[in-house]
Design an enzyme around this catalytic site. Sequence first.
Site, PDB file in Angstrom:
ATOM      1  N   ASN A 141       0.694  -1.324   0.075  1.00 28.55           N
ATOM      2  CA  ASN A 141       0.059   0.052   0.087  1.00 28.55           C
ATOM      3  C   ASN A 141       0.655   1.324  -0.038  1.00 28.55           C
ATOM      4  O   ASN A 141       0.209   2.344  -0.008  1.00 28.55           O
ATOM      5  CB  ASN A 141      -1.026   0.041   1.197  1.00 28.55           C
ATOM      6  CG  ASN A 141      -0.404   0.127   2.362  1.00 28.55           C
ATOM      7  OD1 ASN A 141       0.829   0.204   2.491  1.00 28.55           O
ATOM      8  ND2 ASN A 141      -1.101   0.253   3.778  1.00 28.55           N
ATOM      9  N   LYS A 142       2.323   1.183  -0.295  1.00 21.94           N
ATOM     10  CA  LYS A 142       3.045   2.270  -0.054  1.00 21.94           C
ATOM     11  C   LYS A 142       2.888   3.063  -1.310  1.00 21.94           C
ATOM     12  O   LYS A 142       2.220   2.631  -2.480  1.00 21.94           O
ATOM     13  CB  LYS A 142       4.377   1.940   0.212  1.00 21.94           C
ATOM     14  CG  LYS A 142       4.335   1.510   1.778  1.00 21.94           C
ATOM     15  CD  LYS A 142       4.205   2.697   2.836  1.00 21.94           C
ATOM     16  CE  LYS A 142       3.999   2.135   4.343  1.00 21.94           C
ATOM     17  NZ  LYS A 142       4.564   0.813   4.770  1.00 21.94           N
ATOM     18  N   THR A 143       3.709   4.053  -1.610  1.00 25.77           N
ATOM     19  CA  THR A 143       3.518   4.831  -2.945  1.00 25.77           C
ATOM     20  C   THR A 143       3.824   4.198  -4.172  1.00 25.77           C
ATOM     21  O   THR A 143       3.839   4.591  -5.380  1.00 25.77           O
ATOM     22  CB  THR A 143       4.384   6.337  -2.797  1.00 25.77           C
ATOM     23  OG1 THR A 143       5.654   6.018  -2.312  1.00 25.77           O
ATOM     24  CG2 THR A 143       3.531   7.144  -1.832  1.00 25.77           C
TER      25      THR A 143
END
Length: 385
Positions: free
Chosen positions: A183-185
Amino acid sequence: MRLPFALPDIGDEEIDAVAAAMRSGWITTGPNAHAFQEEFVAFLEDPTVQAVAVNSATAGLHLALEALGIGPGDEVIAPSLTFTATVEVVRYLGAEPILVDVDSDTLCMSVDSMRAAITDRTKCVVPVHYGGLPCDMSAILKVAREHGLKVVEDAAHALPARYEGRLIGTLQSDATVFSFYANKTMTTGEGGMVVARDQAIIDRMKVMRLHGIDRDAFNRFRSDKPAWYYEVVAPGYKYNLTDIGAALGRVQLRRLPSFQMRREQLARRYFERLAGLPLILPARPNEAGGHSWHLYVVRLDDAAYARGITRDQVIMDLSKRGIGTSVHYVPLHRQPYWRDRGNLRPEQFPQSEHAYQRMISIPLFTAMTDADQEYVIDALHELLR
Ligand SMILES: *Cc1c(COP(=O)(O)O)cnc(C)c1O
């Protein structure tokens, strides 16, 4: 759920790159991981840093603190409002995390609280760029230097983010750790990257990343020594990134500037359309700064509270409309292990506590459409108007 809180943005290009890695016959750390490290440094636009690819940011934080010599008896200062990974690695090394409060505006570690927590056992501070907004790194680095402390940035949220014109990863701290969790960038499935300048730190992390072996498997097949020969110089870990993950990461890194633009656009729209609601909107960086917009965290303000609107109710009402949210984070001083270990009470962390009671992370991810966002905005207007 009609709209989740976050989703990875993976297209055919990533799928093709992963398939090519799998077909190549080399799936563990190899040419893709090496290229990924080099491309990551190029992305940071600072050839004086080096990058070490790892299988999680947690592993990266562990490696960085180990390489900096953190060990039993040492204290490491970190904010309470973070994920447990920031400080669990301190315990891996037998050292003690000292949790401090955050700034009420930025929700990053309070520099005053950090200063007040320094003892003669303090060896390191680990600021967290909360949500993707860089901490006040000039102040943190200044205090750290005055007291001879190491600085490891937990930049799990902060790719790409900018402080005083410089990308996070290129400041004067001892190491910076990025996360490529789903779910990170950007993502490699699971993975992370540690960036540092000191050659001895880089060398130590590379050795400890792979069983304490002096060269990784890829180099082994390229040097003059026979392929079967290696030397174990320490009881290392198993923290290397696979070439499957790196192949995915290389494509994501190329797309990162467009991801960033989309996140910026979504954040801007939230600011425009949520203004006037009884919410505290996230702090924004100054002109020389840049926010990664990993998270968009709103807080119910006093007016909402006075009307009896609670965080839990808003989360439930959004969920009924099919809108996913999250809370970043249940502060560590409330987590049984950390609470009991440090004998911590909520009153010691008034800002983290106040923020926690009122915060909601609303959907923000590159694959969401403008219509998705309007749906979230309309729901918040209905609930809070
Ligand atoms: C995601 C995250 C981590 C851990 O990252 P992993 O790659 O999952 O190990 C550490 N710190 C913070 C603040 C995070 O959000």
